[in-house]
Scaffold this motif. Structure first.
Motif, PDB file in Angstrom:
ATOM      1  N   ASP A 235       5.764  -4.647   4.517  1.00  9.47           N
ATOM      2  CA  ASP A 235       5.462  -3.333   5.091  1.00  9.47           C
ATOM      3  C   ASP A 235       6.575  -2.336   4.788  1.00  9.47           C
ATOM      4  O   ASP A 235       6.327  -1.200   4.401  1.00  9.47           O
ATOM      5  CB  ASP A 235       5.291  -3.439   6.608  1.00  9.47           C
ATOM      6  CG  ASP A 235       3.940  -4.032   6.969  1.00  9.47           C
ATOM      7  OD1 ASP A 235       3.102  -4.138   6.051  1.00  9.47           O
ATOM      8  OD2 ASP A 235       3.746  -4.386   8.132  1.00  9.47           O
TER       9      ASP A 235
ATOM     10  N   SER B 127       6.478  -1.339   1.143  1.00 13.56           N
ATOM     11  CA  SER B 127       5.414  -0.397   0.771  1.00 13.56           C
ATOM     12  C   SER B 127       5.720   1.004   1.271  1.00 13.56           C
ATOM     13  O   SER B 127       5.412   1.979   0.598  1.00 13.56           O
ATOM     14  CB  SER B 127       4.031  -0.877   1.229  1.00 13.56           C
ATOM     15  OG  SER B 127       4.058  -1.296   2.529  1.00 13.56           O
ATOM     16  N   SER B 128       6.357   1.131   2.436  1.00 11.72           N
ATOM     17  CA  SER B 128       6.664   2.484   2.908  1.00 11.72           C
ATOM     18  C   SER B 128       7.799   3.094   2.074  1.00 11.72           C
ATOM     19  O   SER B 128       7.782   4.286   1.766  1.00 11.72           O
ATOM     20  CB  SER B 128       7.004   2.480   4.396  1.00 11.72           C
ATOM     21  OG  SER B 128       8.330   2.092   4.606  1.00 11.72           O
TER      22      SER B 128
ATOM     23  N   THR C   5      -1.094  -2.785   0.211  1.00  9.93           N
ATOM     24  CA  THR C   5      -1.793  -2.623   1.484  1.00  9.93           C
ATOM     25  C   THR C   5      -2.892  -3.668   1.679  1.00  9.93           C
ATOM     26  O   THR C   5      -3.393  -3.852   2.780  1.00  9.93           O
ATOM     27  CB  THR C   5      -2.444  -1.233   1.556  1.00  9.93           C
ATOM     28  OG1 THR C   5      -3.163  -1.033   0.341  1.00  9.93           O
ATOM     29  CG2 THR C   5      -1.403  -0.157   1.718  1.00  9.93           C
ATOM     30  N   GLN C   6      -3.259  -4.346   0.600  1.00  5.87           N
ATOM     31  CA  GLN C   6      -4.389  -5.277   0.692  1.00  5.87           C
ATOM     32  C   GLN C   6      -3.990  -6.659   1.212  1.00  5.87           C
ATOM     33  O   GLN C   6      -4.854  -7.483   1.510  1.00  5.87           O
ATOM     34  CB  GLN C   6      -5.051  -5.404  -0.682  1.00  5.87           C
ATOM     35  CG  GLN C   6      -5.713  -4.103  -1.112  1.00  5.87           C
ATOM     36  CD  GLN C   6      -5.986  -4.060  -2.601  1.00  5.87           C
ATOM     37  OE1 GLN C   6      -5.421  -4.831  -3.375  1.00  5.87           O
ATOM     38  NE2 GLN C   6      -6.863  -3.144  -2.991  1.00  5.87           N
TER      39      GLN C   6
ATOM     40  N   GLU D  29      -2.781  -7.482   4.011  1.00  8.07           N
ATOM     41  CA  GLU D  29      -3.219  -7.650   5.399  1.00  8.07           C
ATOM     42  C   GLU D  29      -4.607  -8.297   5.460  1.00  8.07           C
ATOM     43  O   GLU D  29      -4.816  -9.304   6.137  1.00  8.07           O
ATOM     44  CB  GLU D  29      -3.253  -6.267   6.068  1.00  8.07           C
ATOM     45  CG  GLU D  29      -3.572  -6.280   7.536  1.00  8.07           C
ATOM     46  CD  GLU D  29      -2.342  -6.642   8.382  1.00  8.07           C
ATOM     47  OE1 GLU D  29      -1.269  -6.072   8.122  1.00  8.07           O
ATOM     48  OE2 GLU D  29      -2.481  -7.507   9.261  1.00  8.07           O
TER      49      GLU D  29
END
Lengths: 307, 227
Positions: free
Chosen positions: A171, A174-175, A135-136, A138
């Motif tokens: 993305d 990660s999901s 998440t980092q 971004e």
């Protein structure tokens, strides 16, 4: 006290042996349960390893223009390394980038010829950045974009940041990772709950067959601990035997499945994990067996000690 | 030694009673037989003595102790003073005759030396020395009951409580069991026994309590079976 413990221990062993069928049934069920628990353990290990491998393949690449001043590049590297979210920033200088390029295309004559025609090194330096968490990326990307924008348009330093190209893939990954982790923890929890219930029921049945014995023991004046002790010991013995048996069954499976996992999971061999972490796996399996056997016996016998 | 003070036992419906206003006492070294039809309350009465059942009214005393005031954790200690014998023997099926008797001593916290000495003596008293290592399933009914008696006496209890000890036995085994109980009584142990068997009562010629519908209707010091 010592005499009592010795007698309880002896009675536990004798009971285990003389009620061989009941013992076997309990051990078998407990063994299946431990086998399943081990399976969830191994799957979890595979999942974690493959996720780490996948995560380590995700990064942001910053490409600098070939004309960029090396000092400017180094200062950006330093500021990136200073970010708390960054796990690793790998700097590749222009020269190293050229060497890698030559190595990669050494069999492609046209490319090599074209490269040799050029007087100067056409490649810029680059930095590969890995974040601690998916998440980092971004925020790291935003940081770099600001750097890019702040430079004067006549003398750009950063040529491209390739995060945007990877963004969608990152993305999605990660999901997917989050969903898989959630699902596997729910499945593990349900399996372990079912395991406890099945074990409890089996051992309760085993002790149910002994309820007459328990009432007789009470009538001849045996204290509750003296009655309970051998049954608790038997529960512990079921756990130990079942744990060892489950491991014995897993061993050949591991030999068979190990090379396959190595192929599929990019070098992670489950058999190597099984052998290297054997003491840990042994402790978990036998420990869980002892825990389940002991608790089930304690709960089951509590029923018949009332009055 | 045993004293029942106006003991009644009502069932859960609150009307039908297993025992009604039972009062009697048993002196040390007595041999008391309790007779009566099925459902007369004989077994309930014995259960009161070993604290397996509680009275609805009244008190049961063992010497000066109110049996039903004994806390649950102390019950095993109390029960070790009483030897019990049952119609269905109640032997531990996965223990040998020797181990069944030894178990009662182990539960009592006796030493290994005492066990090694007393168990063979008890087996000899009931004439079963040669069957010491047989399991209950390998013994006849009479032999099982003799093992049960040996187990009941091995801790030298103050009193033996026997519920229909001859109920499942043939006449010869019945005779043997009664002779053993008589011998134990002669050695100084109080015996309380319930029975259906007229022959046993007549043979004994000791005190007889006759029960009917939860009441003691006769108490004969050297009784005959009258029903």
């Amino acid at each position: 006290m010592i005499t009592a413990i010795r007698r309880i221990t002896k009675a536990g062993f004798v009971g285990f042996w003389r009620n061989a069928y009941v013992s076997l049934a309990s051990i078998f069920v407990l063994m299946v349960v431990l086998f399943v628990i081990a399976a969830t353990m191994f799957i979890d290990q595979l999942l974690t390893t493959s996720l780490t491998t996948l995560q380590s393949k995700v990064d942001i690449n910053v490409y600098f223009v070939p004309e960029a001043n090396e000092e400017d590049v180094k200062s950006i590297l330093a500021s990136v390394e200073a970010l708390p979210d960054v796990a690793l920033a790998t700097y590749t200088s222009r020269e190293v980038a050229l060497e890698k390029f030559r190595e990669k295309y050494k069999n492609n004559e046209i490319t090599m010829q074209a490269l040799n025609e050029l007087e100067d090194n056409p490649l810029g330096a680059n930095i590969a950045i890995q974040a601690k968490e998916l998440t980092q990326y971004e925020s790291i990307s935003q940081f770099l974009e600001e750097k890019q924008a702040s430079a004067s348009p006549q003398n750009p330093i950063i040529e491209t940041i390739n995060y945007d190209k990877n963004k969608e893939a990152i993305d999605k990954l990660s999901s997917v990772i989050k969903t898989v982790e959630k699902a596997s923890s729910v499945v593990t929890l349900v399996l372990i709950l079912a395991a406890i219930l099945i074990t409890f029921n089996t051992i309760r049945l085993a002790i149910y067959t002994a309820r007459e014995e328990i009432s007789i023991m009470r009538l001849v004046g045996a204290s509750n601990m003296f009655i309970r002790g051998p049954f608790l010991l038997q529960g512990i013995m079921y756990g130990i035997v079942a744990g060892v048996l489950a491991l014995l069954i897993w061993y050949p499976i591991m030999i068979w499945v190990g090379p396959k996992t190595e192929e599929f999971f990019d070098g992670f061999n489950l058999f190597t994990y099984f052998v290297n972490d054997f003491s840990y796996i042994f402790a978990v399996m036998v420990g869980t067996g002892i825990f389940l056997g002991f608790i089930s016996s304690a709960l089951a016998i509590a029923r018949y000690l009332r009055v | 030694m045993i004293y029942f003070d106006n003991v009644s036992k009502l069932y859960n419906d609150g009307r039908s009673a297993a025992l009604q206003e039972v009062t009697f006492q048993v002196a040390p070294k007595e041999f008391v037989s309790i007779v009566g039809h099925s459902g007369a309350g004989k077994t309930t009465l014995l259960k009161m003595i070993i604290a397996e059942d509680k009275p609805s009214h009244g008190q049961v005393f063992f010497e000066s102790i109110d049996v039903h005031q004994i806390p649950r954790t102390k019950l095993p200690h109390y029960r070790r003073k009483i030897g019990t014998v049952f119609q269905d023997f109640k032997l531990l099926s996965n223990k040998t005759a020797y181990e069944n008797i030894a178990f009662a001593m182990e539960a009592n916290g006796r030493t290994d030396d005492e066990i090694a000495e007393n168990v063979p003596q008890a087996l000899a008293l009931v004439d079963l020395s040669d069957k010491a290592w047989n399991f209950p399933s390998e013994l006849s009914g009479g032999e099982k009951q003799r093992v049960a008696i040996a187990r009941a006496i091995v801790n030298q209890p103050d009193i033996i409580v026997a519920d229909e000890p001859t109920g499942n036995l043939d006449p010869i085994a019945t005779y043997e069991v009664v002779q053993i109980l008589k011998k134990i009584n002669d050695l100084g142990t109080t015996v309380i026994m319930t029975t259906h068997n007229k022959g046993v009562i007549d043979e004994l010629g000791r005190r007889v309590l006759t029960m009917d519908e939860g009441r003691i209707v006769r108490d004969d010091s050297s009784g005959k079976y009258v029903l």
